[in-house]
Design an enzyme around this catalytic site. Structure first.
Site, PDB file in Angstrom:
ATOM      1  N   CYS B 220      -5.997  -3.605   8.306  1.00  0.00           N
ATOM      2  CA  CYS B 220      -5.605  -2.335   7.857  1.00  0.00           C
ATOM      3  C   CYS B 220      -5.639  -2.153   6.467  1.00  0.00           C
ATOM      4  O   CYS B 220      -5.566  -0.996   5.922  1.00  0.00           O
ATOM      5  CB  CYS B 220      -3.998  -1.793   8.469  1.00  0.00           C
ATOM      6  SG  CYS B 220      -3.780  -2.082  10.238  1.00  0.00           S
ATOM      7  N   HIS B 299      -3.106 -11.737  -1.719  1.00  0.00           N
ATOM      8  CA  HIS B 299      -3.096 -12.446  -0.282  1.00  0.00           C
ATOM      9  C   HIS B 299      -2.064 -13.810   0.197  1.00  0.00           C
ATOM     10  O   HIS B 299      -1.951 -14.475  -0.938  1.00  0.00           O
ATOM     11  CB  HIS B 299      -4.369 -13.034  -0.249  1.00  0.00           C
ATOM     12  CG  HIS B 299      -5.031 -13.032   1.109  1.00  0.00           C
ATOM     13  ND1 HIS B 299      -4.483 -14.081   2.109  1.00  0.00           N
ATOM     14  CD2 HIS B 299      -6.125 -12.640   1.733  1.00  0.00           C
ATOM     15  CE1 HIS B 299      -5.196 -13.686   3.146  1.00  0.00           C
ATOM     16  NE2 HIS B 299      -6.152 -13.071   3.115  1.00  0.00           N
ATOM     17  N   HIS B 383       2.636  10.310  -6.913  1.00  0.00           N
ATOM     18  CA  HIS B 383       2.414  10.551  -5.574  1.00  0.00           C
ATOM     19  C   HIS B 383       2.187   9.237  -4.682  1.00  0.00           C
ATOM     20  O   HIS B 383       1.801   8.097  -5.631  1.00  0.00           O
ATOM     21  CB  HIS B 383       1.219  11.262  -5.056  1.00  0.00           C
ATOM     22  CG  HIS B 383       1.152  12.666  -5.579  1.00  0.00           C
ATOM     23  ND1 HIS B 383       1.998  13.542  -5.221  1.00  0.00           N
ATOM     24  CD2 HIS B 383       0.675  13.223  -6.704  1.00  0.00           C
ATOM     25  CE1 HIS B 383       1.668  14.732  -5.838  1.00  0.00           C
ATOM     26  NE2 HIS B 383       0.891  14.572  -6.835  1.00  0.00           N
ATOM     27  N   HIS B 387       0.541   3.027   3.717  1.00  0.00           N
ATOM     28  CA  HIS B 387      -0.254   3.062   4.808  1.00  0.00           C
ATOM     29  C   HIS B 387       0.931   3.298   6.066  1.00  0.00           C
ATOM     30  O   HIS B 387       2.000   2.346   6.127  1.00  0.00           O
ATOM     31  CB  HIS B 387      -0.631   1.413   5.001  1.00  0.00           C
ATOM     32  CG  HIS B 387      -0.942   1.033   6.318  1.00  0.00           C
ATOM     33  ND1 HIS B 387      -2.030   1.881   7.160  1.00  0.00           N
ATOM     34  CD2 HIS B 387      -0.680   0.154   6.991  1.00  0.00           C
ATOM     35  CE1 HIS B 387      -2.131   1.385   8.113  1.00  0.00           C
ATOM     36  NE2 HIS B 387      -1.505   0.042   8.508  1.00  0.00           N
ATOM     37  N   HIS B 416       2.844  10.726  12.209  1.00  0.00           N
ATOM     38  CA  HIS B 416       3.252  11.722  13.178  1.00  0.00           C
ATOM     39  C   HIS B 416       1.942  12.541  13.879  1.00  0.00           C
ATOM     40  O   HIS B 416       1.661  12.475  15.020  1.00  0.00           O
ATOM     41  CB  HIS B 416       4.191  12.792  12.586  1.00  0.00           C
ATOM     42  CG  HIS B 416       4.664  13.852  13.822  1.00  0.00           C
ATOM     43  ND1 HIS B 416       3.839  15.286  14.050  1.00  0.00           N
ATOM     44  CD2 HIS B 416       5.535  13.936  14.432  1.00  0.00           C
ATOM     45  CE1 HIS B 416       4.608  15.552  14.930  1.00  0.00           C
ATOM     46  NE2 HIS B 416       5.635  14.939  15.225  1.00  0.00           N
ATOM     47  N   ASN B 420      -1.214   5.806  13.805  1.00  0.00           N
ATOM     48  CA  ASN B 420      -1.509   4.520  12.772  1.00  0.00           C
ATOM     49  C   ASN B 420      -3.094   4.551  12.940  1.00  0.00           C
ATOM     50  O   ASN B 420      -3.784   4.015  13.980  1.00  0.00           O
ATOM     51  CB  ASN B 420      -1.038   3.442  13.207  1.00  0.00           C
ATOM     52  CG  ASN B 420      -1.595   2.108  12.147  1.00  0.00           C
ATOM     53  OD1 ASN B 420      -2.444   2.269  11.481  1.00  0.00           O
ATOM     54  ND2 ASN B 420      -0.959   0.909  12.355  1.00  0.00           N
TER      55      ASN B 420
END
Lengths: 435, 492
Positions: B220, B299, B383, B387, B416, B420
């Site tokens: 992702c 990572h 802002h 994710h 919502h 995802n």
């Protein structure tokens, strides 16, 4: 039951769901009226046959896509039943959807219609019922079957608790409009429609159930009633010429309307063959003109009346029976609603088949469903979940059958106990030349 | 009352401290300059002229020093990395016919899993608490009972999403296909041959000397990895623009088995995609929406637990799926901490850095029992785009970074409305903020993405021009309904 060699006629079954494209919202509930609940054990099974010209180039996706917009107008048909605290059923409008069945058939449409076997219709339309789990039972099933010739059949399986055949027909016709991009802009505001209590009943009559309905043993959440004998459907096509001849035979002139003529014929024939008892009371259902609002679905705009014969129908003169049907039908809708209301909507009833029932579907716009401007080549409707007394449906004919003048033939579908079908058929042929 | 006045006092103290430390140079310079100016003004004009002529400017010295200045300035400007501009981006809006209401999904699961009602009930409970709404979408193959994934269906979905967002983006930016120099497509699970990037090149007839890359299996957070790759390429190739396309194809993702750790995918992952146009051309500067300030990749794959926490595997019955470990939140927290340790010094104002250093010294060197100081990232960013991995991820990060409900609103509302959508979710969140009219020139945006591996990548963008009401985008027809309040447990 369909014989084993017929089981494989329709294959490659795929199930999916289609719901409204717009979110209906949480906590939206549709409450069925008393009339709706009286009809909850019945199901309409309609099949529309389209030629290959009407459906050329239509992929499954192109058939499904307009449904999302169409169902915005009928979002409550996509909901699921729940029971309120009192046990009265209501629909939770949770956008769950109507079930879509895709299937294939290796026959052409013409070959299929040639078979003239009404029981095979079961393969083209789902025989679903609501239950055993109310929250997971779709109310509407649509089956799209592709035929070898490129033609298509659309099977509409419709829970009668939603509305009558006239409304169901309007419902599916609007899908045709959606396919042609001709939907009305805004869905009808359902909050303004109300379930009418037609002709409130007299106090003295309130205590007993009306003649047109029969109280059945509680079915719980499995909304189907069992028959004591197997019911078999069969159809007749009565041409316009035949109809005129029959009208003349019955009343000497054409004054008696076609529907009442056909009712007379079938009432008398059934009275003659019926081994158990002669039907003294029949139920007659017909459309109440002018009482339907466009875009709404209703059970309350179908008049349900009873006709009681004081004389022996099988020995009477046909014109007397016809006169009885025309003049002495008693609208029992108010009584039906009162009977349902008495138990808070919890009891289970049947209407069709409680007595021998005649349903006038002449005014249903079955051939109003158009694809690419083409009407279906054939439409047939059956009712499932009927009582043992049997049902006779009188439907409009196909487009090929319209007579030269304004007269038209009729399609008569009879659903009757299997063991008496042969006798009935021979009686009809013998007495009335109907085959 | 006393505590209220105390907290107000504390607040002003904090503000004063921040102002002082962040503008310390100004505070020093101004008195010095003032002193200098007063001194000069107090001298007469003759004395100024005297001082000036005493400086003995020699032509050679003058030329020499100018050349030195020019030389060092050139070296400085040449070695400065090229500015990377985000010209514009487009997000995929699935058609209403792909909608999957919760009730439909639960009903389908029941019919497809008749033998195992417990796993259906488990998924129903997840859906109730997931934070997803009733408008999220899946590809048609997933709406069959049971789902009918196929390579062909995956390709059809990929074509729909990729072509739709690229068409949108090319139209919005007025870019011609021949001007695209770099193409990077990322999609984790689906990686056919020819690749998705080849599919794009074929459809849009891109140049034969295009530099194309197809990143698969990177989870992702792959969108920021693609942006990072694009940035590095744009440093090497002058006057170029890069098209980055991020998506996740949902067609093959349905898991039909019984492992609880593997059914989360069914409940959370939904259709989505985004296309982003990056450029290093000076000419694009004025029309670009954002400029990339920082991109930090972390990572944690060296740690075994982190490596296995999102793991594609076959279950005991041989059914393939992606397993999510119970320790996911913990690992995500650790990865975030690593990432913050690197990005913090780059973005935090001096006041926060000082406090952090102070607390760190106290903890590690003086061994005092102090709680680790969590820097106030609201000072560094206007802002946040976290994710939308799931409700748990957003809750966890809100807590860890001490963010307000408004800060995480974009993430929650994206979860919502769209679910995802994997790598593209940070772009839907960005678009939410723009659609709400909150993006002003100079605003800094922090995008944080997590992914299998386990990775935590973050990007910092600076808004180049105030974005007034949008006339397109996936939020266009529904932004008026948002924000919505999402109940803890939905009534299904």
């Amino acid at each position: 039951m369909v014989s084993s060699d017929h089981q494989n006629l329709v294959y490659d079954i795929k199930l999916s769901s289609v719901g409204p494209g717009h979110v209906t919202g949480s906590n939206v509930v549709h409450e069925p009226s008393n009339m709706d609940l009286a009809m909850k054990l019945h199901y309409l099974r309609g099949v529309y046959f389209f030629s290959s010209e009407a459906v050329q180039g239509l992929t499954v996706y192109r058939i499904k896509e307009p449904m999302f917009t169409w169902l915005n107008h009928y979002y409550w048909t996509c909901g699921r039943f729940r029971r309120s605290n009192s046990g009265r059923p209501l629909i939770k409008c949770n956008d769950c959807g109507v079930r879509i069945i895709e299937a294939k058939c290796d026959k052409t449409i013409d070959e299929w219609l040639e078979m003239k076997d009404s029981s095979l219709t079961k393969l083209l339309v789902s025989n679903h019922i609501i239950g055993p789990e109310l929250p997971f039972s779709p109310l509407v099933f649509l089956q799209v079957t592709s035929f070898k010739c490129g033609g298509m059949s659309l099977g509409l399986s419709w829970a009668h608790v939603l509305a009558d055949a006239f409304s169901a027909s309007d419902f599916i016709n609007m899908w045709g409009q959606a396919m042609a991009n001709q939907l009305p802009q805004h869905p009808v505001d359902l909050s303004k429609s109300s379930s009418m209590l037609v002709k409130p009943a007299n106090r003295s009559q309130l205590a007993t159930d009306p003649l047109s309905i029969k109280r059945v043993d509680p079915v719980g959440d499995n909304w189907i009633t069992a028959n004591n004998c197997k019911m078999e459907p069969f159809s007749f096509h009565i041409t316009a010429t035949q109809l005129t001849q029959l009208q003349t035979k019955i009343s000497g002139h054409k004054a008696t309307p076609p529907f009442e003529c056909l009712c007379t014929i079938f009432w008398q024939s059934i009275a003659r063959v019926c081994s158990r008892h002669e039907p003294e009371i029949v139920t007659v259902c017909k459309n109440e003109r002018g009482s339907r609002r466009t875009g709404t679905l209703s059970n309350s705009a179908q008049i349900i009346s009873t006709v009681k014969a004081d004389f022996s129908v099988k020995e009477a003169k046909p014109k007397d029976v016809a006169a009885l049907l025309v003049e002495h039908a008693v609208d029992e809708r108010g009584l039906i609603e009162a009977a349902v209301e008495r138990d808070g909507g919890v009891s289970d009833f049947i209407v069709y088949g409680a007595n021998l029932t005649f349903v006038n579907l002449e005014e249903a716009s079955f051939y109003g469903l158009e694809l690419k401007g083409q009407k279906p080549v054939h439409v047939s409707y059956l009712i499932d979940g009927i009582g043992d007394e049997g049902v006779v449906l009188v439907a409009p004919p196909g487009p090929k059958d319209s007579g030269k003048d304004s007269s038209e033939g009729r399609i008569v579908t009879v659903i009757f106990p299997e063991d008496q079908v042969m006798e009935l058929k021979s009686e009809l042929k013998r007495e009335w030349s109907i085959a | 009352m006393a505590s209220l006045s105390n907290s107000v006092k504390l607040k002003y103290f904090k503000l004063g401290y921040q102002y002082l430390v962040n503008h310390i140079l100004t505070f020093f310079l101004i008195p010095i300059l003032m002193g200098f100016l007063i001194k000069i003004l107090s001298l007469g004009s003759d004395q100024i002229f005297e001082i000036w002529s005493s400086l003995h400017f020699d032509l050679l010295q003058f030329l020499g020093s100018s050349l030195m200045i020019i030389f060092f300035a050139t070296v400085y400007f040449m070695s400065k990395p090229r500015s990377i501009y985000l010209v514009d981006y487009a997000c995929f809006k699935p058609p209403a016919s792909y909608r999957v209401p919760h009730s439909t999904l639960v009903e389908h699961l029941r019919l497809s899993n008749k033998d195992n009602p417990e796993i259906v009930e488990f998924q129903r409970r997840i859906l109730q608490r997931s934070g997803l709404g009733d408008e999220t979408c899946l590809a048609p193959a997933n709406l069959y009972i049971p789902p009918t994934p196929s390579l062909e269906a995956s390709r059809v979905e990929a074509e729909l999403i990729l072509f739709s967002v690229i068409d949108d983006l090319l139209k919005k930016t007025g870019t011609k296909t021949k001007d695209i120099d770099i193409l990077i497509v990322n999609c984790s699970i689906v990686s056919p041959t020819p690749s998705l990037s080849a599919m794009v090149i074929n459809k849009y007839k891109l140049r034969s000397n295009i530099k194309s890359f197809n990143l698969s299996g990177m989870g992702c957070s792959a969108s920021l990895i693609s942006i990072d790759l694009a940035r590095d390429l744009l440093q090497v190739h002058p006057n170029s623009c890069a098209l980055v396309v991020s998506t996740e194809i949902t067609t093959p993702n349905y898991y039909s088995g019984n492992e609880r750790s593997m059914v989360l995918i069914n409940c959370l992952f939904r259709m989505g995609g985004a296309a982003i146009l990056l450029s290093n051309r000076k000419a694009d500067r004025s029309r670009s929406k954002y400029q990339l300030l920082h991109l930090v990749r972390t990572h944690k794959g060296a740690d075994d637990e982190a490596y296995r926490c999102i793991h594609e595997q076959e279950d005991t019955q041989g059914i393939q799926g992606v397993s999510l470990s119970k320790d996911l939140m913990l690992i995500a927290g650790e990865a975030l901490k690593s990432n913050i340790t690197t990005i913090g010094p780059l973005v935090l104002p001096a006041s926060e850095k000082l406090l952090f250093l102070f607390t760190l010294i106290g903890q590690k060197i003086l061994k005092l029992k102090w709680k680790p100081y969590i820097p106030d990232f609201k000072q560094a960013f206007e802002h946040f785009c976290i994710h939308a991995g799931g409700r748990g991820v957003i809750d966890e990060l809100q807590k860890k970074l001490q963010l307000s409900a408004k800060d995480v609103e974009a993430s929650r509302m994206t979860l919502h409305r769209f679910g995802n959508t994997s790598s593209s979710s940070i772009w839907y969140e960005m678009n939410y903020i723009e659609s709400k009219g909150r993006m002003k020139k100079g605003d800094r945006v922090w995008q944080i993405a997590f992914g299998s591996g386990f990775k935590c990548n973050s990007a910092v963008w600076k808004c180049n021009r105030t974005i007034t009401t949008l006339t397109d985008g996936p939020w266009l027809d529904c932004i008026g309904r948002y924000p919505v309040s999402i109940s803890q447990v939905l009534d299904l």
